[in-house]
Design a protein around this motif. Structure first.
Motif, PDB file in Angstrom:
ATOM      1  N   GLU A  54       9.378  10.360  29.870  1.00 48.23           N
ATOM      2  CA  GLU A  54      10.375   9.303  29.940  1.00 48.23           C
ATOM      3  C   GLU A  54      10.137   8.420  31.170  1.00 48.23           C
ATOM      4  OE1 GLU A  54      15.083   9.155  28.983  1.00 48.23           O
ATOM      5  OE2 GLU A  54      14.381  10.786  30.251  1.00 48.23           O
ATOM      6  N   GLY A  55      10.056   7.114  30.945  1.00 42.66           N
ATOM      7  CA  GLY A  55       9.809   6.163  32.025  1.00 42.66           C
ATOM      8  C   GLY A  55       8.358   5.749  32.158  1.00 42.66           C
ATOM      9  N   ASP A  56       7.436   6.524  31.553  1.00 40.96           N
ATOM     10  CA  ASP A  56       6.012   6.179  31.605  1.00 40.96           C
ATOM     11  C   ASP A  56       5.734   4.969  30.707  1.00 40.96           C
ATOM     12  OD1 ASP A  56       5.590   8.373  33.229  1.00 40.96           O
ATOM     13  OD2 ASP A  56       4.458   9.529  31.734  1.00 40.96           O
ATOM     14  N   ALA A  57       4.593   4.356  30.933  1.00 44.54           N
ATOM     15  CA  ALA A  57       4.162   3.220  30.110  1.00 44.54           C
ATOM     16  C   ALA A  57       3.852   3.700  28.689  1.00 44.54           C
ATOM     17  CB  ALA A  57       2.926   2.564  30.713  1.00 44.54           C
ATOM     18  N   THR A  58       4.107   2.820  27.747  1.00 48.58           N
ATOM     19  CA  THR A  58       3.766   3.084  26.349  1.00 48.58           C
ATOM     20  C   THR A  58       2.645   2.132  25.959  1.00 48.58           C
ATOM     21  OG1 THR A  58       5.450   1.534  25.574  1.00 48.58           O
ATOM     22  CG2 THR A  58       6.099   3.846  25.783  1.00 48.58           C
ATOM     23  N   LEU A  59       2.236   2.207  24.709  1.00 51.20           N
ATOM     24  CA  LEU A  59       1.198   1.325  24.191  1.00 51.20           C
ATOM     25  C   LEU A  59       1.769   0.509  23.039  1.00 51.20           C
ATOM     26  CD1 LEU A  59      -1.708   3.930  23.981  1.00 51.20           C
ATOM     27  CD2 LEU A  59      -1.384   2.198  25.757  1.00 51.20           C
ATOM     28  N   SER A  60       1.267  -0.699  22.887  1.00 49.99           N
ATOM     29  CA  SER A  60       1.603  -1.544  21.743  1.00 49.99           C
ATOM     30  C   SER A  60       0.318  -1.792  20.973  1.00 49.99           C
ATOM     31  CB  SER A  60       2.205  -2.874  22.206  1.00 49.99           C
ATOM     32  OG  SER A  60       3.421  -2.654  22.877  1.00 49.99           O
ATOM     33  N   PRO A  61       0.077  -0.993  19.924  1.00 49.91           N
ATOM     34  CA  PRO A  61      -1.168  -1.126  19.180  1.00 49.91           C
ATOM     35  C   PRO A  61      -1.361  -2.543  18.625  1.00 49.91           C
ATOM     36  CG  PRO A  61      -0.027   0.874  18.542  1.00 49.91           C
ATOM     37  CD  PRO A  61       0.919   0.080  19.392  1.00 49.91           C
ATOM     38  N   SER A  62      -2.561  -3.077  18.837  1.00 50.76           N
ATOM     39  CA  SER A  62      -2.938  -4.370  18.291  1.00 50.76           C
ATOM     40  C   SER A  62      -4.446  -4.444  18.270  1.00 50.76           C
ATOM     41  CB  SER A  62      -2.357  -5.517  19.126  1.00 50.76           C
ATOM     42  OG  SER A  62      -3.033  -5.590  20.369  1.00 50.76           O
ATOM     43  N   ILE A  63      -4.979  -5.451  17.638  1.00 48.79           N
ATOM     44  CA  ILE A  63      -6.429  -5.637  17.582  1.00 48.79           C
ATOM     45  C   ILE A  63      -7.015  -5.835  18.978  1.00 48.79           C
ATOM     46  CG2 ILE A  63      -6.425  -8.151  17.205  1.00 48.79           C
ATOM     47  CD1 ILE A  63      -8.710  -7.340  15.038  1.00 48.79           C
ATOM     48  N   ASP A  64      -6.226  -6.415  19.874  1.00 50.97           N
ATOM     49  CA  ASP A  64      -6.693  -6.635  21.255  1.00 50.97           C
ATOM     50  C   ASP A  64      -6.845  -5.331  22.022  1.00 50.97           C
ATOM     51  OD1 ASP A  64      -6.623  -9.371  20.779  1.00 50.97           O
ATOM     52  OD2 ASP A  64      -4.553  -9.561  21.517  1.00 50.97           O
ATOM     53  N   LEU A  65      -6.178  -4.265  21.589  1.00 45.72           N
ATOM     54  CA  LEU A  65      -6.223  -2.975  22.294  1.00 45.72           C
ATOM     55  C   LEU A  65      -7.385  -2.085  21.810  1.00 45.72           C
ATOM     56  CD1 LEU A  65      -4.516  -1.529  24.456  1.00 45.72           C
ATOM     57  CD2 LEU A  65      -3.182  -0.524  22.620  1.00 45.72           C
ATOM     58  N   VAL A  66      -7.950  -2.423  20.660  1.00 50.23           N
ATOM     59  CA  VAL A  66      -9.025  -1.617  20.078  1.00 50.23           C
ATOM     60  C   VAL A  66     -10.214  -1.565  21.043  1.00 50.23           C
ATOM     61  CG1 VAL A  66     -10.690  -1.429  18.185  1.00 50.23           C
ATOM     62  CG2 VAL A  66      -8.333  -2.127  17.710  1.00 50.23           C
ATOM     63  N   GLY A  67     -10.646  -0.344  21.365  1.00 49.53           N
ATOM     64  CA  GLY A  67     -11.793  -0.150  22.226  1.00 49.53           C
ATOM     65  C   GLY A  67     -11.512  -0.327  23.699  1.00 49.53           C
ATOM     66  N   LYS A  68     -10.277  -0.561  24.085  1.00 54.23           N
ATOM     67  CA  LYS A  68      -9.925  -0.801  25.483  1.00 54.23           C
ATOM     68  C   LYS A  68      -9.314   0.423  26.165  1.00 54.23           C
ATOM     69  CE  LYS A  68     -10.489  -5.483  25.591  1.00 54.23           C
ATOM     70  NZ  LYS A  68     -10.602  -6.139  24.420  1.00 54.23           N
ATOM     71  N   ILE A  69      -9.105   1.488  25.395  1.00 62.04           N
ATOM     72  CA  ILE A  69      -8.476   2.681  25.974  1.00 62.04           C
ATOM     73  C   ILE A  69      -9.547   3.702  26.268  1.00 62.04           C
ATOM     74  CG2 ILE A  69      -6.819   4.540  25.577  1.00 62.04           C
ATOM     75  CD1 ILE A  69      -5.289   2.637  23.762  1.00 62.04           C
TER      76      ILE A  69
END
Length: 187
Positions: free
Chosen positions: A172-187
């Motif tokens: 709780e309070g940590d950052a989350t992710l918003s999946p999108s094409i821009d996020l592909v391969g960036k994690i």
């Protein structure tokens, strides 16, 4: 077939809670979060450690609007007898549901039919009555209420924030992710 996102099947059962026998059904789940915590049997070894751990953390679940249902194939009478005779089980304030007909154990697909007991199954159910988390442990492996709390918080966050997901070890309070094409391969 996975039980994830399936609706809890209709059921009626009797539970022991706070000195009384109460009726529980799928209608009780609507509008709030629930955890079904299946365990093999009363008067055993790993089970009281798990149920006691849940009892110690019950207030935290309640703050999140979550009801816990401890379920075994024992009767509600056996739950009362165990509650009355064990210091660890005496702490329990959540419903201890009897499933001697195996209805719930079959509905949640945790019944070990040849033994007449349930696997250690944990199911988190959302306010619409749909299963969001399924976890099954082997009989000798106890569960951790703090880890379950973390998972419930993540499920509640994702439910309240469509389009966001919680990464590994999210708290709780940590950052989350918003999946999108821009996020592909960036994690």
């Amino acid at each position: 077939m996975s039980l994830i996102n399936t609706e809890v099947k209709p059921f009626k059962a009797t539970a022991y809670k706070n000195g009384q026998f109460i009726e529980v059904s799928e209608a009780d789940l609507k509008g709030k979060w629930s955890v079904f915590f299946f365990y093999p049997a009363d008067f055993t070894f790993v089970c009281p450690t798990e149920l006691g751990d849940l009892a110690d953390n019950y207030a935290e679940f309640q703050k999140l609007g979550v009801e816990i249902y401890g379920v075994s194939t024992d009767t509600h009478f056996t739950h009362k007898a165990w509650h009355d005779s064990s210091e660890e089980i005496k702490k329990i304030e959540y419903p201890m549901v009897g499933d001697p007909t195996w209805t719930l154990s079959k509905n949640f697909e945790v019944l070990i039919e040849g033994e007449g007991v349930a696997d250690r199954g944990t199911f988190v159910v959302d306010p619409e009555g749909k299963i969001q988390i399924v976890e099954i442990n082997a009989g000798g492996i106890g569960r951790d209420a703090q880890e379950l709390l973390r998972k419930v918080k993540a499920a509640q966050y994702v439910h309240a924030h469509p389009g966001e997901v919680c990464p590994a070890k999210w708290k709780e309070g940590d950052a989350t992710l918003s999946p999108s094409i821009d996020l592909v391969g960036k994690i």
